[in-house]
Design a protein around this motif. Structure first.
Motif, PDB file in Angstrom:
ATOM      1  N   ASP A   1      78.616  60.153 -81.839  1.00 53.25           N
ATOM      2  CA  ASP A   1      77.906  59.960 -80.574  1.00 53.25           C
ATOM      3  C   ASP A   1      76.910  58.813 -80.665  1.00 53.25           C
ATOM      4  O   ASP A   1      76.624  58.145 -79.661  1.00 53.25           O
ATOM      5  CB  ASP A   1      77.113  61.220 -80.188  1.00 53.25           C
ATOM      6  N   MET A   2      76.343  58.626 -81.867  1.00 52.24           N
ATOM      7  CA  MET A   2      75.283  57.656 -82.063  1.00 52.24           C
ATOM      8  C   MET A   2      75.507  56.841 -83.318  1.00 52.24           C
ATOM      9  O   MET A   2      76.416  57.143 -84.099  1.00 52.24           O
ATOM     10  CB  MET A   2      73.917  58.371 -82.150  1.00 52.24           C
ATOM     11  N   SER A   3      74.675  55.832 -83.482  1.00 50.78           N
ATOM     12  CA  SER A   3      74.665  54.996 -84.670  1.00 50.78           C
ATOM     13  C   SER A   3      73.268  55.078 -85.277  1.00 50.78           C
ATOM     14  O   SER A   3      72.337  55.566 -84.653  1.00 50.78           O
ATOM     15  CB  SER A   3      75.000  53.552 -84.295  1.00 50.78           C
ATOM     16  N   LEU A   4      73.125  54.603 -86.513  1.00 47.96           N
ATOM     17  CA  LEU A   4      71.779  54.543 -87.090  1.00 47.96           C
ATOM     18  C   LEU A   4      70.926  53.540 -86.330  1.00 47.96           C
ATOM     19  O   LEU A   4      69.751  53.796 -86.050  1.00 47.96           O
ATOM     20  CB  LEU A   4      71.859  54.157 -88.572  1.00 47.96           C
ATOM     21  N   VAL A   5      71.520  52.399 -85.973  1.00 46.88           N
ATOM     22  CA  VAL A   5      70.805  51.356 -85.237  1.00 46.88           C
ATOM     23  C   VAL A   5      71.560  51.043 -83.952  1.00 46.88           C
ATOM     24  O   VAL A   5      72.768  50.812 -83.965  1.00 46.88           O
ATOM     25  CB  VAL A   5      70.670  50.073 -86.072  1.00 46.88           C
ATOM     26  N   GLY A   6      70.845  51.041 -82.863  1.00 46.40           N
ATOM     27  CA  GLY A   6      71.444  50.754 -81.564  1.00 46.40           C
ATOM     28  C   GLY A   6      70.450  51.109 -80.475  1.00 46.40           C
ATOM     29  O   GLY A   6      69.418  51.722 -80.743  1.00 46.40           O
ATOM     30  N   PRO A   7      70.721  50.740 -79.237  1.00 46.57           N
ATOM     31  CA  PRO A   7      69.792  51.037 -78.145  1.00 46.57           C
ATOM     32  C   PRO A   7      69.558  52.539 -78.018  1.00 46.57           C
ATOM     33  O   PRO A   7      70.510  53.325 -78.064  1.00 46.57           O
ATOM     34  CB  PRO A   7      70.492  50.477 -76.899  1.00 46.57           C
TER      35      PRO A   7
ATOM     36  N   LYS B   1      75.283  65.370 -75.867  1.00 48.12           N
ATOM     37  CA  LYS B   1      74.102  66.186 -76.131  1.00 48.12           C
ATOM     38  C   LYS B   1      73.421  65.692 -77.408  1.00 48.12           C
ATOM     39  O   LYS B   1      74.026  65.676 -78.480  1.00 48.12           O
ATOM     40  CB  LYS B   1      74.502  67.659 -76.312  1.00 48.12           C
ATOM     41  N   ILE B   2      72.165  65.295 -77.268  1.00 47.58           N
ATOM     42  CA  ILE B   2      71.422  64.792 -78.415  1.00 47.58           C
ATOM     43  C   ILE B   2      70.792  65.950 -79.185  1.00 47.58           C
ATOM     44  O   ILE B   2      70.421  66.977 -78.589  1.00 47.58           O
ATOM     45  CB  ILE B   2      70.329  63.800 -77.946  1.00 47.58           C
ATOM     46  N   PHE B   3      70.713  65.817 -80.506  1.00 50.09           N
ATOM     47  CA  PHE B   3      70.052  66.808 -81.352  1.00 50.09           C
ATOM     48  C   PHE B   3      68.637  66.349 -81.680  1.00 50.09           C
ATOM     49  O   PHE B   3      68.437  65.216 -82.125  1.00 50.09           O
ATOM     50  CB  PHE B   3      70.800  66.985 -82.686  1.00 50.09           C
ATOM     51  N   LYS B   4      67.658  67.229 -81.456  1.00 50.38           N
ATOM     52  CA  LYS B   4      66.296  67.015 -81.930  1.00 50.38           C
ATOM     53  C   LYS B   4      65.735  68.364 -82.352  1.00 50.38           C
ATOM     54  O   LYS B   4      66.152  69.407 -81.831  1.00 50.38           O
ATOM     55  CB  LYS B   4      65.388  66.447 -80.829  1.00 50.38           C
ATOM     56  N   PHE B   5      64.793  68.345 -83.298  1.00 57.28           N
ATOM     57  CA  PHE B   5      64.053  69.576 -83.528  1.00 57.28           C
ATOM     58  C   PHE B   5      63.247  69.862 -82.267  1.00 57.28           C
ATOM     59  O   PHE B   5      62.603  68.965 -81.714  1.00 57.28           O
ATOM     60  CB  PHE B   5      63.108  69.451 -84.729  1.00 57.28           C
ATOM     61  N   ARG B   6      63.283  71.101 -81.817  1.00 55.89           N
ATOM     62  CA  ARG B   6      62.587  71.462 -80.582  1.00 55.89           C
ATOM     63  C   ARG B   6      61.080  71.329 -80.776  1.00 55.89           C
ATOM     64  O   ARG B   6      60.499  71.947 -81.653  1.00 55.89           O
ATOM     65  CB  ARG B   6      62.947  72.892 -80.176  1.00 55.89           C
TER      66      ARG B   6
ATOM     67  N   PHE C   1      66.625  71.082 -79.814  1.00 59.68           N
ATOM     68  CA  PHE C   1      66.675  70.667 -78.416  1.00 59.68           C
ATOM     69  C   PHE C   1      67.979  69.911 -78.233  1.00 59.68           C
ATOM     70  O   PHE C   1      68.306  69.044 -79.038  1.00 59.68           O
ATOM     71  CB  PHE C   1      65.482  69.769 -78.086  1.00 59.68           C
ATOM     72  N   ARG C   2      68.746  70.248 -77.190  1.00 57.31           N
ATOM     73  CA  ARG C   2      70.025  69.590 -76.933  1.00 57.31           C
ATOM     74  C   ARG C   2      70.020  69.006 -75.525  1.00 57.31           C
ATOM     75  O   ARG C   2      70.583  69.576 -74.594  1.00 57.31           O
ATOM     76  CB  ARG C   2      71.182  70.588 -77.074  1.00 57.31           C
ATOM     77  N   GLY C   3      69.355  67.892 -75.342  1.00 65.54           N
ATOM     78  CA  GLY C   3      69.268  67.267 -74.027  1.00 65.54           C
ATOM     79  C   GLY C   3      70.432  66.321 -73.775  1.00 65.54           C
ATOM     80  O   GLY C   3      70.980  65.714 -74.692  1.00 65.54           O
TER      81      GLY C   3
END
Length: 230
Positions: A108-114, A57-62, A44-46
């Motif tokens: 795009d992201m960090s391990l820890v963050g909002p 675009k965030i990565f998640k397993f759909r 999933f790329r929302g």
């Protein structure tokens, strides 16, 4: 602060890249389960809002049927018929979040963050809340471990979006501001430890400082309810 950001980004990259390599067999198995369970891609790329308000675009397993985000409720309970059979398992186990290690490697992201938010909710930020966007969004934060099983609230709510907006979101923003005010490598490692603890045990326990914020928020909600009923 600059040295903290450099060290944090370096650790994010190295840990996430190592994690992706070590978890390749897990990724392969979960990818196969996703594609065998329902038609559509593996990921999933929302679109989410990241550092300084930039979209990514965030990565998640759909875990849902393809192309359904925003077509119905934004916030999804366990009884939502858009969730696939494998998706129920992925969401409850938090395994759907693993591909965000790719976002961390990319920067795009960090391990820890909002936790990264939808644009519609970021547009509601007050001036006090805007500094949340000065941090890279994270895979986990204090709000994530506090609302570890938030899908239960969405499932029980008559309107999951209203429940998120009026109940979960105010506390989430309070905890994200608390994280910003107390940023340090020590607290990042502490948040990762508590995240692992929650994933393994599903305990309701929280660190004392976070529990204090939650208790204060819960108390204020009860006061508002009593005032409204009088």
């Amino acid at each position: 602060m600059k040295s903290y950001q450099i060290i944090k980004r370096t650790l994010d990259f190295l840990v996430s890249l190592t994690g992706l390599i070590l978890l390749l067999p897990v990724f392969a198995v979960l990818s196969l389960l996703v594609v065998l369970d329902s038609r559509g891609g593996v990921f999933f790329r929302g679109e989410r809002v990241g550092l300084h308000g930039r979209s990514f675009k965030i990565f998640k397993f759909r875990s849902m049927i393809p192309d359904c985000e925003g077509k119905g409720k934004w916030n999804v309970g366990d009884n939502d018929d858009r969730i696939t059979r494998v998706g129920h398992f992925l969401r409850k186990s938090k395994l759907d979040e693993l591909p965000q290690l790719i976002n961390v490697v990319k920067g795009d992201m960090s391990l820890v963050g909002p936790r990264p938010e939808l644009r519609c909710y970021v547009d509601m930020y007050t001036e006090r809340e805007m500094p949340i966007l000065d941090n890279r969004p994270g895979i986990t934060d204090w709000a994530s471990i506090t609302n570890f099983e938030q899908f239960k609230g969405f499932t029980a709510a008559a309107d999951p979006d209203e429940y998120y907006l009026n109940v979960l979101r105010p506390l989430k923003l309070t905890l994200q501001l608390y994280y910003r005010e107390h940023m340090s490598l020590k607290n990042d490692f502490r948040c990762l430890f508590w995240t692992a603890y929650k994933v393994i045990t599903h305990s309701s326990r929280l660190p004392a400082d976070v529990q204090s914020i939650v208790d204060g928020y819960t108390s204020s909600l009860e006061t508002e309810k009593h005032s409204a009923s009088d």
